[in-house]
Design a protein around this motif. Structure first.
Motif, PDB file in Angstrom:
ATOM      1  N   TYR A   4       0.841  -1.201   0.000  1.00  8.36           N
ATOM      2  CA  TYR A   4       0.000   0.000   0.000  1.00  8.36           C
ATOM      3  C   TYR A   4       0.874   1.248   0.000  1.00  8.36           C
ATOM      4  O   TYR A   4       1.879   1.322   0.709  1.00  8.36           O
ATOM      5  CB  TYR A   4      -0.891  -0.024   1.246  1.00  8.36           C
ATOM      6  N   VAL A   5       0.495   2.221  -0.820  1.00  5.67           N
ATOM      7  CA  VAL A   5       1.158   3.535  -0.794  1.00  5.67           C
ATOM      8  C   VAL A   5       0.117   4.579  -0.421  1.00  5.67           C
ATOM      9  O   VAL A   5      -0.819   4.818  -1.180  1.00  5.67           O
ATOM     10  CB  VAL A   5       1.776   3.882  -2.165  1.00  5.67           C
ATOM     11  N   PRO A   6       0.239   5.186   0.774  1.00  3.81           N
ATOM     12  CA  PRO A   6      -0.748   6.183   1.189  1.00  3.81           C
ATOM     13  C   PRO A   6      -0.584   7.494   0.411  1.00  3.81           C
ATOM     14  O   PRO A   6       0.448   7.723  -0.215  1.00  3.81           O
ATOM     15  CB  PRO A   6      -0.439   6.395   2.673  1.00  3.81           C
ATOM     16  N   SER A   7      -1.630   8.319   0.476  1.00  6.77           N
ATOM     17  CA  SER A   7      -1.570   9.547  -0.319  1.00  6.77           C
ATOM     18  C   SER A   7      -0.620  10.566   0.297  1.00  6.77           C
ATOM     19  O   SER A   7      -0.016  11.355  -0.404  1.00  6.77           O
ATOM     20  CB  SER A   7      -2.961  10.147  -0.462  1.00  6.77           C
ATOM     21  N   ASP A   8      -0.524  10.542   1.614  1.00  7.56           N
ATOM     22  CA  ASP A   8       0.404  11.470   2.245  1.00  7.56           C
ATOM     23  C   ASP A   8       1.440  10.639   2.997  1.00  7.56           C
ATOM     24  O   ASP A   8       1.219  10.252   4.122  1.00  7.56           O
ATOM     25  CB  ASP A   8      -0.352  12.400   3.192  1.00  7.56           C
ATOM     26  N   VAL A   9       2.556  10.378   2.355  1.00  7.03           N
ATOM     27  CA  VAL A   9       3.555   9.484   2.941  1.00  7.03           C
ATOM     28  C   VAL A   9       4.343  10.223   4.017  1.00  7.03           C
ATOM     29  O   VAL A   9       4.914  11.271   3.770  1.00  7.03           O
ATOM     30  CB  VAL A   9       4.528   8.971   1.869  1.00  7.03           C
ATOM     31  N   GLN A  10       4.328   9.662   5.233  1.00  5.24           N
ATOM     32  CA  GLN A  10       5.147  10.241   6.293  1.00  5.24           C
ATOM     33  C   GLN A  10       6.149   9.183   6.715  1.00  5.24           C
ATOM     34  O   GLN A  10       5.789   8.033   6.898  1.00  5.24           O
ATOM     35  CB  GLN A  10       4.277  10.605   7.483  1.00  5.24           C
ATOM     36  N   LEU A  11       7.397   9.598   6.869  1.00  4.12           N
ATOM     37  CA  LEU A  11       8.446   8.627   7.180  1.00  4.12           C
ATOM     38  C   LEU A  11       9.158   9.008   8.472  1.00  4.12           C
ATOM     39  O   LEU A  11       8.862  10.019   9.081  1.00  4.12           O
ATOM     40  CB  LEU A  11       9.435   8.551   6.013  1.00  4.12           C
ATOM     41  N   TRP A  12      10.109   8.192   8.869  1.00  2.00           N
ATOM     42  CA  TRP A  12      10.811   8.411  10.121  1.00  2.00           C
ATOM     43  C   TRP A  12      11.960   9.393   9.885  1.00  2.00           C
ATOM     44  O   TRP A  12      12.919   9.076   9.164  1.00  2.00           O
ATOM     45  CB  TRP A  12      11.329   7.090  10.676  1.00  2.00           C
ATOM     46  N   ASP A  13      11.852  10.562  10.525  1.00  2.00           N
ATOM     47  CA  ASP A  13      12.796  11.649  10.285  1.00  2.00           C
ATOM     48  C   ASP A  13      14.259  11.235  10.348  1.00  2.00           C
ATOM     49  O   ASP A  13      15.071  11.681   9.562  1.00  2.00           O
ATOM     50  CB  ASP A  13      12.579  12.758  11.327  1.00  2.00           C
ATOM     51  N   ASN A  14      14.584  10.383  11.317  1.00  2.00           N
ATOM     52  CA  ASN A  14      16.003  10.107  11.527  1.00  2.00           C
ATOM     53  C   ASN A  14      16.467   8.826  10.825  1.00  2.00           C
ATOM     54  O   ASN A  14      17.538   8.315  11.109  1.00  2.00           O
ATOM     55  CB  ASN A  14      16.323  10.052  13.026  1.00  2.00           C
ATOM     56  N   MET A  15      15.632   8.308   9.911  1.00  2.00           N
ATOM     57  CA  MET A  15      16.072   7.156   9.131  1.00  2.00           C
ATOM     58  C   MET A  15      16.324   7.612   7.693  1.00  2.00           C
ATOM     59  O   MET A  15      15.681   8.545   7.218  1.00  2.00           O
ATOM     60  CB  MET A  15      15.006   6.053   9.143  1.00  2.00           C
ATOM     61  N   THR A  16      17.235   6.934   7.006  1.00  2.00           N
ATOM     62  CA  THR A  16      17.445   7.276   5.600  1.00  2.00           C
ATOM     63  C   THR A  16      16.424   6.537   4.743  1.00  2.00           C
ATOM     64  O   THR A  16      15.801   5.564   5.190  1.00  2.00           O
ATOM     65  CB  THR A  16      18.852   6.873   5.139  1.00  2.00           C
ATOM     66  N   GLY A  17      16.275   7.005   3.499  1.00  2.00           N
ATOM     67  CA  GLY A  17      15.344   6.352   2.584  1.00  2.00           C
ATOM     68  C   GLY A  17      15.686   4.886   2.409  1.00  2.00           C
ATOM     69  O   GLY A  17      14.799   4.022   2.398  1.00  2.00           O
ATOM     70  N   GLY A  18      16.977   4.586   2.283  1.00  2.00           N
ATOM     71  CA  GLY A  18      17.418   3.205   2.120  1.00  2.00           C
ATOM     72  C   GLY A  18      17.030   2.344   3.312  1.00  2.00           C
ATOM     73  O   GLY A  18      16.561   1.212   3.157  1.00  2.00           O
ATOM     74  N   GLU A  19      17.184   2.919   4.499  1.00  2.00           N
ATOM     75  CA  GLU A  19      16.828   2.157   5.699  1.00  2.00           C
ATOM     76  C   GLU A  19      15.338   1.866   5.735  1.00  2.00           C
ATOM     77  O   GLU A  19      14.914   0.763   6.115  1.00  2.00           O
ATOM     78  CB  GLU A  19      17.231   2.943   6.955  1.00  2.00           C
ATOM     79  N   VAL A  20      14.537   2.861   5.344  1.00  2.00           N
ATOM     80  CA  VAL A  20      13.086   2.666   5.357  1.00  2.00           C
ATOM     81  C   VAL A  20      12.698   1.566   4.373  1.00  2.00           C
ATOM     82  O   VAL A  20      11.885   0.686   4.686  1.00  2.00           O
ATOM     83  CB  VAL A  20      12.350   3.977   5.012  1.00  2.00           C
ATOM     84  N   ILE A  21      13.288   1.595   3.170  1.00  2.00           N
ATOM     85  CA  ILE A  21      12.952   0.579   2.166  1.00  2.00           C
ATOM     86  C   ILE A  21      13.314  -0.813   2.680  1.00  2.00           C
ATOM     87  O   ILE A  21      12.530  -1.763   2.570  1.00  2.00           O
ATOM     88  CB  ILE A  21      13.679   0.877   0.839  1.00  2.00           C
ATOM     89  N   ASP A  22      14.491  -0.932   3.283  1.00  2.00           N
ATOM     90  CA  ASP A  22      14.897  -2.228   3.841  1.00  2.00           C
ATOM     91  C   ASP A  22      13.962  -2.662   4.951  1.00  2.00           C
ATOM     92  O   ASP A  22      13.507  -3.810   4.998  1.00  2.00           O
ATOM     93  CB  ASP A  22      16.323  -2.135   4.408  1.00  2.00           C
ATOM     94  N   ARG A  39      24.654  14.991   7.760  1.00  2.00           N
ATOM     95  CA  ARG A  39      25.534  14.085   7.024  1.00  2.00           C
ATOM     96  C   ARG A  39      24.685  13.064   6.281  1.00  2.00           C
ATOM     97  O   ARG A  39      23.551  12.796   6.653  1.00  2.00           O
ATOM     98  CB  ARG A  39      26.462  13.355   7.989  1.00  2.00           C
ATOM     99  N   ALA A  40      25.258  12.497   5.227  1.00  2.00           N
ATOM    100  CA  ALA A  40      24.557  11.418   4.545  1.00  2.00           C
ATOM    101  C   ALA A  40      24.528  10.222   5.486  1.00  2.00           C
ATOM    102  O   ALA A  40      25.471   9.975   6.232  1.00  2.00           O
ATOM    103  CB  ALA A  40      25.277  11.061   3.259  1.00  2.00           C
ATOM    104  N   GLY A  41      23.433   9.493   5.476  1.00  2.00           N
ATOM    105  CA  GLY A  41      23.314   8.332   6.355  1.00  2.00           C
ATOM    106  C   GLY A  41      23.596   7.059   5.587  1.00  2.00           C
ATOM    107  O   GLY A  41      23.971   7.090   4.412  1.00  2.00           O
ATOM    108  N   PRO A  42      23.382   5.925   6.230  1.00  2.00           N
ATOM    109  CA  PRO A  42      23.627   4.652   5.557  1.00  2.00           C
ATOM    110  C   PRO A  42      22.596   4.384   4.460  1.00  2.00           C
ATOM    111  O   PRO A  42      21.428   4.739   4.612  1.00  2.00           O
ATOM    112  CB  PRO A  42      23.482   3.632   6.683  1.00  2.00           C
ATOM    113  N   ALA A  43      23.019   3.778   3.361  1.00  2.00           N
ATOM    114  CA  ALA A  43      22.096   3.454   2.275  1.00  2.00           C
ATOM    115  C   ALA A  43      21.321   2.176   2.584  1.00  2.00           C
ATOM    116  O   ALA A  43      20.264   1.933   2.020  1.00  2.00           O
ATOM    117  CB  ALA A  43      22.860   3.287   0.968  1.00  2.00           C
ATOM    118  N   PHE A  44      21.876   1.346   3.475  1.00  2.00           N
ATOM    119  CA  PHE A  44      21.216   0.086   3.830  1.00  2.00           C
ATOM    120  C   PHE A  44      20.941   0.060   5.327  1.00  2.00           C
ATOM    121  O   PHE A  44      21.709   0.608   6.116  1.00  2.00           O
ATOM    122  CB  PHE A  44      22.091  -1.110   3.460  1.00  2.00           C
ATOM    123  N   ALA A  45      19.854  -0.615   5.701  1.00  2.00           N
ATOM    124  CA  ALA A  45      19.551  -0.731   7.122  1.00  2.00           C
ATOM    125  C   ALA A  45      20.407  -1.830   7.730  1.00  2.00           C
ATOM    126  O   ALA A  45      20.772  -2.797   7.065  1.00  2.00           O
ATOM    127  CB  ALA A  45      18.073  -1.057   7.304  1.00  2.00           C
TER     128      ALA A  45
END
Ligand SMILES: Nc1ncnc2c1ncn2[C@@H]1O[C@H](COP(=O)(O)OP(=O)(O)OP(=O)(O)O)[C@@H](O)[C@H]1O
Ligand SMILES: [Mg+2]
Lengths: 246, 526
Positions: A80-98, B270-276
């Motif tokens: 599911y992809v919501p219309s207003d995506v909110q993510l965890w501020d202190n995580m990177t995009g890569g971490e969220v995807i994983d 800073r840039a963070g990690p690309a992988f969890a």
């Protein structure tokens, strides 16, 4: 077989009716375009399908199950992809995807790399620094990477630039080719026209038109200019009567 | 200039129209507090003799640790002495919340971008925030001054008193304005500001307990209302210090703001990690990511503060034993060594309730903001709740146990009394179930009224504290007081039923269980 089947769905928030008897059928393996003006009940319908909201009345079948009672089992089979995506501020995009991939239990390193590349996302950035479009991309990548039967997308491409919009349309067509069902709520009628095989129009909490693209083509040709956009703009303006829709 | 400060005035107007209830409290609270204290003092001490006799004998070491020496034995002197610390804390807390809200929080929520885009100068939001903060504090001080004058306290002394807390509140707000420039998140900026206030307050207590003059005290806003000597030969020249400090802090915050991009901190991201990391694979790991900041802050702060308290306790014990007026109270608290520390530990423990409600608030925000993403994953609703309950219950217990251990350790190091360790440790540990009840209440509200959870939880917490005070003054009956979880652990009762911890734990469990059931059945609060 239908991937989604809804009959007489009613949802109230206090005294206001958000849904007043929604009926719709999404054939397996199709791309279903779910359109309607603001506040028509698109997101509410989707949230009931996801077991986030509890229905008041009616029948809802999702992948053959009850979305409220069997939510855990069913969620394994959809993204599911919501219309207003909110993510965890202190995580990177890569971490969220994983993280989301592992939580869902179906994803592969190769597909992850492929979609990050295609959507041109920098996965090392902290989510709080992402723009709206980039947050949307994170959620989309997470959905496309997963190995699921059904994609439920609520206005998924708001904030995407035209180039990314093209990539997105390509991705859902590929998903259909791979046998997945896509339920796509959208305000971008050109997008709906380009990719959908089935269309449902909701207004004031009721489905006022449902049909496949072939049926609509004839009506579109009568419009000036001959686009889905013109047909529905015409229609949204005219109100409840099914003028021009046959 | 226009580039920087354009539209500052209209922003000030805009800010003033927001959060009106908050502003109203901020404006009225100081005046009302001073008025209440003045009236009750006038009633309690109708004559100067009664004040000298009763009032002064009421001053115990605890009060003195809080308020410092009484400069002038008169109603006016007594009132200013009793109210000043609270007024500074009140004004400071309101100013800090206000400053962060209109600077970092607004940026975080994207309001800054909207304002900064073309309509307002780049420094205007900060300048407007600072100006409003000073204005509201000044208006509150004027109202307090009017109240004091109307009740017949001398004008000069009242003016000194009000200027004292006004200066302190403003400088505390300006410290927050600087912190808002340094930190990228509003939570961190607010945490740093309150942390600073906590340290200043700790120093204040420490200096009061150890007595004697301290040059550094001139730089602690909490000391200014005393140093300005209301009703005891006012020293208005002291105001030069806050004025200078205030100017420096204002300039510093504006300078920092001008140097950085909107939304950025001074330290670039800073840039963070690309992988969890492999461990980030379930809700427990996610809860750790979202809860660890507040948890570790509270844990470390309590460890350090508790050790210092335990270490300094022998000073206080000797001070307490010389105060005859306290004999009765001390008896109730179980003897001299126990008395002072018990009460301090009790207050220290009660404050952890704020952590309990805060960590429950994180769960609430997690659902509100990321609920759509998380709850559409193959996870049970109760596992989301349970992953945070680890902190609401377990984190709280850890903070209390650590605190107890450190107080004990400090006392052992300070006094050489080896038995203190286990005694103080258990004293702290037995408060855990009462705080769990607070956590249970928060979870029940999360299940039943998610949008109201934080507000009602804090409301109930304040109610429980009020009940404690009223019960102590024998204004509410025992049965009513028993409804407060704190009544089962208060050191003001000589004995508590042996089953108290069990009763509280069961209550907490039932409340939390109710929360789980309600959460499973309700619409997601998204
Ligand atoms: N939590 C809620 N509480 C009260 N009313 C709600 C709630 N959620 C939705 N509604 C109402 O239900 C109706 C349908 O809203 P919904 O979000 O489903 O519309 P939508 O079709 O998704 O609109 P949009 O195109 O703007 O996203 C609206 O009138 C909305 O105000
Ligand atoms: Mg919507």
């Amino acid at each position: 077989m239908s991937a989604i089947e809804i009959r007489g769905l009613i949802k109230r928030f206090g005294k206001t009716f958000a849904l007043e008897g929604v009926d719709l059928k999404v054939p397996e393996g199709s791309i279903y375009g779910f359109i309607g003006p603001n506040g028509a009940g698109k997101s509410t319908t989707i949230r009931i399908l996801l077991g986030l909201l509890k229905k008041d009345e009616g029948e809802v079948h999702l992948l053959g199950g009850d979305p409220w009672r069997e939510n855990v089992e069913l969620h394994r089979r959809l993204a599911y992809v919501p219309s207003d995506v909110q993510l965890w501020d202190n995580m990177t995009g890569g971490e969220v995807i994983d993280f989301l991939g592992r939580l869902r239990g179906s994803y592969s390193k190769e597909r992850r790399a492929e979609f990050i590349e295609r959507f041109d996302l920098d996965p090392t950035k902290k989510c709080k620094t992402y723009s709206k479009g980039n947050r949307q991309k994170v959620a989309l990548i997470s959905a496309f990477v997963s190995d699921v039967e059904l994609l439920i997308l609520d206005e998924p491409s708001t904030g995407l630039d035209p180039l990314m919009e093209g990539v997105f349309q390509q991705c859902i067509k590929e998903a259909r080719k791979a046998g997945k069902t896509v339920f796509l709520s959208s305000h971008i009628l050109s997008q709906v026209e380009a990719v959908c095989d089935q269309i449902g129009v909701i207004r004031g909490g009721k489905i006022i038109k449902e049909g496949n693209m072939e049926e609509l083509r004839a009506l579109i040709l009568q419009q000036e200019p001959p686009t889905l956009e013109a047909l529905f703009l015409n229609y949204y303006k005219k109100g409840q009567r099914e003028e021009g829709l046959g | 200039m226009k580039r920087y400060f354009h539209a500052t005035l209209s922003l000030m107007g805009l800010y003033l129209r927001q959060n009106r209830i908050f502003t109203l409290f901020w404006l009225l609270a100081p005046g009302v507090w001073v008025a209440i204290n003045t009236v009750s003092s006038l009633v309690l001490f109708p004559t100067q003799e009664s004040l000298v006799e009763m009032g002064v004998s009421l001053i115990d070491p605890l009060t003195e640790a809080m308020h410092g020496p009484l400069l002038e034995v008169s109603i006016a002197g007594f009132v200013t002495w009793r109210t000043k610390v609270f007024l500074v804390l009140l004004g400071g807390i309101f100013s800090i919340i206000h400053m962060i809200r209109h600077t970092r929080l607004a940026e975080e929520q994207g309001k800054g971008e909207l304002l900064g885009a073309n309509v307002a100068g780049s420094l205007a939001p900060l300048a407007a925030g600072v100006a409003n903060m000073a204005l509201i504090n000044a208006a509150a001080a004027i109202l307090a001054l009017l109240a004091m004058a109307a009740l017949g306290l001398g004008l000069m002394g009242s003016l000194a008193h009000c200027l004292g807390f006004l200066a302190a509140s403003c400088v505390l707000g300006l410290l927050a304005a600087v912190a808002a420039q340094l930190f990228v998140s509003a939570t961190a900026a607010r945490g740093a500001s309150f942390g600073m206030l906590g340290v200043l307050f700790g120093l204040h207590i420490l200096w009061n307990v150890s007595g004697g003059e301290n040059r550094l005290a001139y730089f602690n806003p909490l000391e200014w209302p005393l140093l300005i000597r209301p009703f005891a030969g006012e020293r208005f020249s002291l105001l030069l210090i806050p004025l200078t400090l205030g100017a420096v802090l204002t300039a510093l915050s504006l300078w920092l703001m001008a140097r950085r991009d909107l939304g950025a901190g001074l330290v670039p991201q800073r840039a963070g990690p690309a992988f969890a990391k492999p461990g980030l694979r379930n809700l427990q790991a996610l809860a750790w990511r979202t809860q660890k900041g507040p948890f570790l802050s509270w844990f470390c702060f309590y460890a350090i503060f508790s050790f210092a308290l335990g270490y300094a306790s022998y000073l206080m014990v000797s001070a307490v034993s010389s105060a005859e007026a306290l004999a009765g109270l001390i008896e109730r608290l179980g003897g001299i060594e126990g008395a002072f520390l018990s009460l301090m530990l009790y207050v220290l423990g009660l404050l952890i309730s704020v952590y309990v409600i805060m960590s429950a608030g994180i769960l609430g925000r997690e659902e509100a903001a990321k609920g759509e993403t998380l709850l559409s994953m193959p996870v049970r609703r109760e596992s989301l709740l349970l992953s945070h309950t680890v902190y609401i219950f377990g984190g709280t217990a850890a903070v209390l146990l650590m605190s107890g251990f450190c107080v004990g350790l400090g006392a052992v190091v300070g006094t050489g009394d080896g038995s203190a360790l286990s005694r103080l440790f258990f004293e702290m540990a037995k408060m855990i179930p009462a705080l769990w009840v607070i956590g249970g209440i928060a979870l029940l509200l999360f299940g039943g009224l998610p949008r109201w959870m934080t507000g009602i939880s804090y409301g109930l917490l304040i109610l429980f504290v009020l009940m404690e005070i009223l019960w102590e003054q024998q204004q509410i009956p025992e049965v009513l007081y028993a409804l407060s979880p704190f009544s089962w652990i208060t050191p003001l009762k000589a004995v508590q039923p042996a089953a108290a911890p069990l009763v509280l734990s069961i209550a907490a469990l039932l409340l939390a269980g109710g929360g789980v059931i309600l959460f499973r059945q309700r619409d997601a609060a998204i």
